[in-house]
Each structure stands twice: as structure tokens, then as C-alpha cells.
Scaffold this active site. Structure first.
Site, short mmCIF file in Angstrom:
data_model
loop_
_atom_site.label_atom_id
_atom_site.label_comp_id
_atom_site.label_asym_id
_atom_site.label_seq_id
_atom_site.Cartn_x
_atom_site.Cartn_y
_atom_site.Cartn_z
N LYS A 245 119.22 91.88 -12.73
CA LYS A 245 119.51 93.31 -12.88
C LYS A 245 118.53 93.99 -13.83
O LYS A 245 117.98 95.05 -13.51
CB LYS A 245 120.95 93.46 -13.41
CG LYS A 245 121.31 94.87 -13.84
CD LYS A 245 122.76 94.94 -14.25
CE LYS A 245 123.04 94.15 -15.51
NZ LYS A 245 122.80 94.89 -16.75
N THR A 246 118.30 93.41 -14.99
CA THR A 246 117.42 94.04 -15.98
C THR A 246 115.99 94.15 -15.44
O THR A 246 115.30 95.15 -15.66
CB THR A 246 117.42 93.26 -17.30
OG1 THR A 246 118.78 93.14 -17.77
CG2 THR A 246 116.59 93.97 -18.36
N GLN B 245 132.73 92.54 -12.48
CA GLN B 245 132.60 92.31 -13.92
C GLN B 245 133.15 93.48 -14.74
O GLN B 245 132.77 93.67 -15.89
CB GLN B 245 131.13 92.06 -14.29
CG GLN B 245 130.55 90.81 -13.63
CD GLN B 245 129.14 90.51 -14.10
OE1 GLN B 245 128.90 90.05 -15.21
NE2 GLN B 245 128.18 90.79 -13.24
N ARG C 77 128.65 82.78 -16.75
CA ARG C 77 127.71 82.69 -17.89
C ARG C 77 127.01 81.34 -17.91
O ARG C 77 125.98 81.18 -18.57
CB ARG C 77 128.45 82.83 -19.24
CG ARG C 77 129.23 84.12 -19.50
CD ARG C 77 128.43 85.36 -19.23
NE ARG C 77 128.70 85.85 -17.89
CZ ARG C 77 127.97 86.76 -17.28
NH1 ARG C 77 126.90 87.26 -17.86
NH2 ARG C 77 128.28 87.16 -16.06
N ASP D 117 123.15 101.91 -16.49
CA ASP D 117 123.40 100.46 -16.40
C ASP D 117 124.88 100.19 -16.66
O ASP D 117 125.55 100.95 -17.35
CB ASP D 117 122.52 99.74 -17.42
CG ASP D 117 122.62 98.23 -17.32
OD1 ASP D 117 122.99 97.72 -16.24
OD2 ASP D 117 122.35 97.56 -18.33
N GLU D 118 125.40 99.09 -16.13
CA GLU D 118 126.80 98.68 -16.34
C GLU D 118 127.76 99.81 -15.98
O GLU D 118 128.70 100.12 -16.72
CB GLU D 118 127.02 98.23 -17.79
CG GLU D 118 126.10 97.11 -18.26
CD GLU D 118 126.44 95.75 -17.65
OE1 GLU D 118 127.31 95.70 -16.76
OE2 GLU D 118 125.83 94.75 -18.07
#
Length: 721
Positions: A34-35, A253, A604, A222-223
Site C-alpha cells: 500500500k505505501t 482492517q 502481521r 490513507d487508511e
């Protein structure tokens, strides 16, 4: 964007990077790069001639914002630094300082953190003569914060409260109004005000709205699944003219509804922007396939989600393993034993490991086990550096120098270090403040109205003169120099040195660390003002202080784990009542969020994932018998390891969810009899022990879950045929 850059991306990532104009929603699953997509997309826009001045990228943590800034700068060194990349709250703080005079705000406003906010609420409760046991400050603050997330100011909240029959909310409305008045008197805003005031300004002032719509022709969020209503409106107002809005997130998420996040913002994006393009990033670059398959088996049970499934070209990897322990102490030891084994036999480092749990209270048993084993660990989300007593004290001095109307800081430091100004003298200062209609600091201008002993009066005058002289010199000194002067003039360090205790020494070290942190801020920040520094400190959160460079095992709650990754992850305390927590199992929306939280924890892990639960756990002094979490069974974990101190005793390739029944079968509640529980429903007794008041039974409920119950307290009904 050169072909070399594009070759580093898969097809879906390329599509996301190359789509510049028009609304775009990117569903970016865990570990899907994503980043990289966000930063490459910004770099592509810059290379296409879009001015960095016109690009706004917002996210939720300083850590994420800093990572984005660095990557963009590396990709486009000449232009990347000029792109506005920040958190929502940092953006709003800057907006409000710049536009303060246009919206009737003091540009030197302070930002109150959680501790400051609770102190103001406590003061309100005291003045309104309310019972602080019934009207708990933390609960009232939570309601006010959620109201601000929903764009309800004090007046709007009062109207809503008056039309309801909820007397508690009506009282909260009264506290809310007084709370806001106190913030205004102190020229202070809380976190909710940053968003609320910014959105109100953009909503009500067409000139301001047009100014920022022209400034930011391209907006990236973002998010997005974590946005609340105020953040949703902020994004909408700024991007309304050009509609070049790109939102990135993952509904799977979304785990922060308790702090205002609304998953509907991402799920209903297409309703707001019917012409939008949707891209799903599903190729995972983090985890081995066994971990992804197990996580998928959990999350697919949610109904309110966009259809997608993570996959990877990585190897299958090790099986996800399950630990069953008799007690929480045994569970903690099993985690320690496994880490010791992997460290010694697999040449892994301590910072390769992370241990997650649902509540902070669970960390104590784990900490005890790590200390006994001599394993270094770091807890994320414990007492933050800026929440430590000595740091809060020095920050209060800096804040009072910056804003003399800050009553919270004044009250904190008037007698710190001790200078003989007791409660009676302080109460008199407070009274003078009320009578004159001024802040506590300016009340000192009316010493004739303040009743105090001669020695206290002398100390008050000396304090007044010290602060006055420090305020005179602050504009000619760096922030570090001001802080050093405060330490010197107050004698704060000397008092700690005189204590000559390990605790005092630790506090001294923290003070020197603060000076180092201030120096780092002055070296890297373009805004070197005291106002800029105080703003930056007020917006630091738990995860911003975590550093993965230390060779320590990381311990943290599942909520704080979001956005991180570790080679090996342990998720502990997987029991009904903990995961899912409390009564959430009986509310579909809450249960789905708990399932998303489990999914976040599982994804994670890069190489190894261990799930564990304990049949018995003592929490807040009460011992309870547990059913293992339904999420364990959903995960379809086929490797179970039964743990025992001090090492793993056996490993079996399959498991049965039912414990082996015992022989005893006399008296009431006989084996195989049907029973009914008011919360868990119908089931049958498969195990029984003890007698009389100590009679315990294990019930396998029709849901497939089982629980060990003390009959005396379980309110269990034995059914007859």
C-alpha cells in the site's frame, strides 16, 4: 514515472499509480504494498507536471506520514519535500493556526492531550457538584469526543440530549458546555476540536472552502476505513471541486469504531462517487500462504465486507500453531519457551518476535515470564514518554510561557518543585481568578485579593517574577535554551539529584532525553517555534514512540499492532470474553469488528504464527474458566501444541475441541445431561468435578464452543427429557 519504476509494481499497483484524474478507491489488503502504491502515485503525479503545492496526502499516524514523506522525497528529490503529507490532526492544527484570525480563534492556541482533557472535565464535575463516581470523567470525555467526531458541538449536543429521555446525556450536555467554555478561556483546543473547527470553517465560509479546493486539486487519503464523520466531511469539502480524490484502505482492517471510525465511509464510497474506479490489491508480499489461508478462513465469516482474498507467490510456510494452556501463567511461559527455542536454534533476534493481547491488563503475566527468563522486551502503549511526570511538568512550564491563559498547566506547576504554595493559597488564587474573570496567571496581578501566609505570599511573588522573566526571554532563545533555563531557575534537576534514588536518577535521565528530543526537533523541523514544538508533541501517539531498532521482544495490544509486521507473532488470550471481548459476541456489528481485529493480528506475521488460549485466567483479581475463542475454530488450525512449564511437552497433528470427560457422575448435573445457559444457550455436560458449592461442569454448547462453569454462580438450568 519511468518504466523502471513501473516494472517494480504488479498490474493492479500500476493501474492505481497511473490513474490520476477522477475519484479512485483502492482496496489494499494487508501486506499488499500500500505505501509503495501511495508514494509511487504521488511521484507519478509530480513527474506528470502536477505541482507539489496542489497535492495533499493524509494518514493517521506521524510514523506513517514520515515514512511517506521520506519515500516521496527519495523518488522525486527535487519536488517530493514540497508535497503536503501529514496526519489529519496535524493538517487541521496548521489550518487553524493559519486561518485563526478569520474564524475568531487565538492563533497561539494550545492543544490539550488526554490527561489535560480529563483534568478539565474533573474541574467541571467539581464545579457542577456532581458525583464523580456516577459521572466518571473518562466516560464523559469519551461521549464528548464521539459527539465531536459526529460534528455535534456543545449546543447541538444539548438539543439532542433535551429531546431524549436520557438524563445522563442531559447532564453530559451541561458538562460539555462548561468544558468548552473552559477550553475557550484557556485558548485551548482538544483533539476533537481540531477536526470539528476545521470542518465547520470549511462548511460555513465559502471563501475559505474555495481557497483550499483550489490549493489542493489532488487529495489522497490513507487508511480510509478508519475515518470518522468529521474526517469524511473534511475530505469531501476539500476535494469537492476537482473530485481528484483517491482513498486507500481495507474494510477488513477497520478496528476503531470505539474511537469514532465508521467502516461505512469506505464501503459506501461508490455511492458518493458513482463514477469512481475501484482497484483491489490482493497480492500479499508479507506472509507465507498458510498464514494467509488461516486469516482468510476467519475474515470470510464477516458479511459486511467487499469480496476479496489475499494470495501470495511465497512458499506455503510453517503451519499456524495453537497452544492450549491450563492457566495464563502457563500460557506466558509457553510463549517464552518458544521464543528461547527459536532464538537459540534458529538464530533469530528478539525484535523478530511480537506478542499481542486484547487488553493491557494481560501484559503483567507476560512481563513476569519475560523478566524471569531474562528476555528483553518493550511494551508499546504503556506510559508514554511525554506522559511521564517530570516531562509533563517541564512541558507545563513551556506551555504556560507560550500561553498564560493555560490554567491546567498553571495548576500543575504552581508548587512544582515544592515552593510552599499549599492548597489554601491555591484556592485563594482560584477564587481571585473567578472574581476578576481572568486566568489563574493574571489573577496574580491582584495579590491584594489573595489570602496566603507570609511565606506562601513570598513564594507566589517569586514564582510570578520567575515566569515573567522567562516569558520575556523566550523569544530570544531556542526551545532547548528555554527548557534549560526553566530547569535551572526552578531547581527541578537539583531537587531530583538531592533525592539520590534510582527512581530519581531515572527521571533525571528522562529530562536529558527530553533535551535531546528538543534538539532533534529543532534540527529537522522547518518550524522551530515554541508553538510548533508544542503542537508536534501534543500529536504524538503510542505507536510513534515505538522503535524496531532495539533488539527486544515487542508486547502490544492487537489494536496497536495495525500497520506493523514481524517475523514471528504470538496472539495470546484467545478466549470467549477476551477475543471477542465482553458482550460483543451478541452484537453482529461488534462481533464483525472483533473478527477484523483477529484478522489484523494474524496478518502481521511473516513466517510463523502462534495462537494460544488458557483454560483458566485471573483478570482484575477474579479467576474465570474459559471457552476458547470461536476465531480459533474458524481459523481451522490443525496443529495443536499443549504447553506446560517450563517447555513444550508434546505436539500432535490434530485436535478435538472437547476436553476428555471424567468418570465422576453422581448427584445433580450428570454427564451427558442437557442444560441451558442464559447467554450461551443449549448444551450438554461433558465433564464434571467437585461437589456442593465447588461443583464445576464443562458444557459443550450447541454452538460448538465449550465452557467450564462453577454451578453455584453459573445460573445453569438442567433440562429434563
Amino acid at each position: 514515472m519511468t518504466n523502471a519504476f513501473l516494472e517494480q509494481l504488479n498490474k493492479e499497483q500500476q493501474d492505481a499509480v497511473l490513474h490520476i484524474n477522477g475519484p479512485l478507491i483502492i482496496f489494499a489488503g494487508a501486506g499488499t504494498g500500500k505505501t509503495r502504491v501511495i508514494t509511487y502515485r504521488i511521484a507519478h503525479m509530480l513527474n506528470q507536471g502536477i505541482s507539489p503545492y496542489h497535492i495533499l496526502a493524509v494518514t493517521f499516524t506521524n510514523k506513517a506520514a514520515e515514512e511517506m514523506r521520506k519515500r516521496v522525497d527519495n523518488l522525486v528529490p527535487s519536488l517530493g519535500k514540497a508535497v503536503w503529507v501529514s496526519t489529519f490532526h496535524s493538517f487541521c492544527a496548521h489550518f487553524l493556526r493559519v486561518e485563526a484570525k478569520n474564524i475568531g480563534l487565538d492563533p497561539q492556541f494550545l492543544i490539550y492531550d488526554d490527561t489535560d482533557q480529563k483534568n478539565v472535565i474533573k474541574k467541571c464535575i467539581e464545579e457542577l457538584i456532581l458525583d464523580d463516581k456516577k459521572y466518571k470523567p473518562a466516560r464523559i470525555l469519551e461521549i464528548i469526543s464521539r459527539a465531536k467526531d459526529d460534528m455535534l458541538d456543545a449546543d447541538s449536543f444539548e438539543i439532542h440530549a433535551q429531546t431524549s429521555a436520557d438524563t445522563f446525556r442531559q447532564i453530559v450536555a451541561t458538562v460539555y458546555k462548561l468544558y468548552q467554555n473552559k477550553l475557550k478561556e484557556a485558548s485551548a483546543l482538544d483533539f476533537g476540536d481540531l477536526l470539528l473547527s476545521t470542518v465547520e470553517a470549511l462548511r460555513d465560509d465559502e471563501r475559505l472552502r474555495q481557497k483550499y479546493q483550489e490549493r489542493f486539486t489532488h487529495v489522497l487519503v490513507d487508511e480510509y476505513q478508519d475515518t470518522n464523520h468529521a474526517q469524511y466531511l473534511l475530505t469531501k469539502y476539500i476535494s469537492a471541486k476537482h473530485k481528484n480524490l483517491c482513498v486507500v484502505g481495507d474494510d477488513d482492517q477497520s478496528i476503531y469504531s470505539w474511537r469514532g471510525a465508521d467502516v461505512r465511509n469506505i464501503l459506501e464510497f461508490e455511492n458518493d462517487y458513482p463514477e469512481c474506479k475501484m482497484i483491489k490489491l490482493e497480492e500479499n508480499y508479507r506472509s507465507v500462504s498458510n498464514i494467509l489461508d488461516s486469516a482468510w478462513n476467519v475474515i470470510k465469516n464477516n458479511e459486511k465486507r467487499v469480496d476479496k482474498k489475499l494470495w501470495t507467490s511465497k512458499k506455503e510456510g510453517n503451519d499456524v500453531k495453537l497452544y492450549e494452556s491450563a492457566t495464563a501463567i502457563e500460557e506466558a511461559q509457553s510463549v517464552v519457551s518458544r521464543i528461547e527455542y527459536l532464538k537459540n536454534n534458529k538464530n533469530e533476534k528478539f525484535n523478530d518476535f511480537a506478542v499481542f493481547y486484547r487488553t493491557n491488563a494481560q501484559s503483567r503475566v507476560l512481563e513476569d515470564a519475560f523478566r524471569r527468563a531474562g528476555i528483553p522486551y518493550a511494551i508499546v502503549g504503556s506510559v508514554r514518554f511525554y506522559d511521564r511526570q517530570e516531562i509533563k511538568d517541564l512541558m507545563a512550564y513551556l506551555r504556560l510561557l507560550h500561553n498564560p491563559n493555560d490554567n491546567i498547566s498553571f495548576a500543575r506547576i504552581i508548587n512544582v518543585p515544592k515552593r510552599g504554595i499549599g492548597k489554601t493559597a491555591f484556592k485563594s488564587i482560584e477564587q481571585a481568578s473567578k472574581d476578576k474573570g481572568v486566568s489563574l496567571w493574571y489573577a496574580l496581578e491582584h495579590m491584594s485579593s489573595i489570602e496566603a501566609t507570609p511565606s506562601a505570599r513570598k513564594s507566589i511573588l517569586e514564582f510570578k517574577e520567575m515566569i515573567y522573566q522567562l516569558r520575556l526571554s523566550k523569544n530570544n532563545l531556542t526551545i532547548r535554551q528555554i527548557t534549560e533555563k526553566i530547569i535551572e531557575k526552578t531547581g527541578y534537576l537539583k531537587e531530583l539529584e538531592a533525592e539520590d534514588t534510582p527512581e530519581a536518577q531515572n527521571r533525571i535521565e528522562n529530562i536529558y532525553e527530553l533535551l535531546t528530543a528538543i534538539g532533534e526537533f529543532e534540527a529537522r523541523s522547518p518550524d522551530k517555534s515554541l508553538s510548533g514544538y508544542l503542537t508536534q508533541v501534543s500529536l504524538v501517539n503510542d505507536i510513534d514512540e515505538w522503535k524496531d531498532t532495539f533488539d527486544k521482544v515487542t508486547l502490544m495490544t492487537l489494536h496497536l499492532a495495525k500497520g506493523l509486521e514481524f517475523r514471528t507473532v504470538f496472539i495470546t488470550g484467545l478466549e470467549e470474553g477476551l477475543v471477542p471481548i465482553g458482550e460483543s459476541a451478541f452484537d453482529m456489528d461488534e462481533l464483525e469488528e472483533e473478527r477484523r481485529l483477529m484478522y489484523v493480528g494474524m496478518t502481521r506475521a511473516k513466517e510463523d504464527l502462534y495462537l494460544s488460549w488458557a483454560q483458566e485466567r485471573t483478570v482484575f483479581g477474579k479467576t474465570r474458566w474459559n471457552m476458547r475463542s470461536r476465531f480459533i475454530d474458524e481459523a481451522k488450525v490443525f496443529i495443536e501444541e499443549r504447553a506446560s512449564m517450563p517447555e513444550i511437552k508434546r505436539n500432535v497433528s490434530s485436535y478435538s475441541p472437547e476436553p476428555a470427560p471424567t468418570k465422576a457422575n453422581s448427584g445433580p448435573f450428570q454427564l451427558e445431561s442437557r442444560v441451558k445457559h442464559e447467554k450461551f444457550g443449549l448444551g450438554r455436560i461433558i465433564d464434571k468435578s467437585g461437589s456442593g458449592d465447588d461443583l464445576k461442569v464443562v458444557v459443550l454448547f450447541d454452538t460448538g464452543q465449550w465452557k467450564k462453569l462453577v454451578v453455584k454462580y453459573a445460573n445453569l438450568e438442567e433440562l429434563t427429557d
